[in-house]
Design an enzyme around this catalytic site. Sequence first.
Site, PDB file in Angstrom:
ATOM      1  CG  HIS A 114      -1.770  -1.307   1.219  1.00  0.00           C
ATOM      2  ND1 HIS A 114      -2.844  -1.561   0.388  1.00  0.00           N
ATOM      3  CD2 HIS A 114      -1.606  -2.436   1.974  1.00  0.00           C
ATOM      4  CE1 HIS A 114      -3.326  -2.768   0.636  1.00  0.00           C
ATOM      5  NE2 HIS A 114      -2.584  -3.325   1.586  1.00  0.00           N
ATOM      6  CD  GLU A 118      -2.370  -3.745   4.915  1.00  0.00           C
ATOM      7  OE1 GLU A 118      -1.751  -4.648   4.323  1.00  0.00           O
ATOM      8  OE2 GLU A 118      -3.582  -3.485   4.697  1.00  0.00           O
ATOM      9  CD  GLU A 156      -2.401 -10.192   4.023  1.00  0.00           C
ATOM     10  OE1 GLU A 156      -2.359  -9.376   4.967  1.00  0.00           O
ATOM     11  OE2 GLU A 156      -2.928  -9.937   2.924  1.00  0.00           O
TER      12      GLU A 156
END
Length: 217
Positions: free
Chosen positions: A40, A55, A181
């Site tokens: 991101h 995040e 993750e």
Amino acid sequence: MSTLNQIIVLLFCLVFLNLSYAQNGKDQARNPIVIIDPGHGGTDAGATTRNGIKEKDIVLGIASKIVVLNNKLVENPLMLFLTRYTDTLISLGDRTELTKRLKADIFISIHCNQAINRTASGTEVFIHPKSEVQASASAYLGFTIQKGLADILGIKNRGIKYGNFQVLRDNNDSSATVLLELGFLSQTDEAIYLSKEESQRAVALVILQSIIKFLGL
């Protein structure tokens, strides 16, 4: 950081590598090249905790700490690069292009998870097998990282899975490539844990140690 600045950084990396090779000689083995991809960035915040922690900031914090630890703690540092060093949005294509241009040995894309089920927790590793050798290397890298996070930090291991993500799909065929993750920001305890500086440093150290173990250094 603008696209122009990203290109300048990439060119600097390439020049640096060429100079390193020239100094070391053709017959001397280079240090392994590792790309860490903080997911991101910029306008893409990714998942968000209930307290509004994003995040994109968590994963950049962890990636930056991996760089610091590599420089301070490892006797023979990895040649380690990030796909972004600041809060900026880098295209998925540019992230994978960096790996191809540098001919990296390892690519790790770091993310945090989110789910409707707020009890969901633990780490997940995604790979996109391109060949038997690449699949085996990627799976072993993912296994090594997950085992470290579980054994040392007590984070639940949710296993290794197939993922059709562009940063995996379009990456270098010869690189061990995983998307990690780290935990669920929708789960209260994991969100609090991953938001803390000391926790991010601990996760960064485990990832770095796992990379070194995977490479047999």
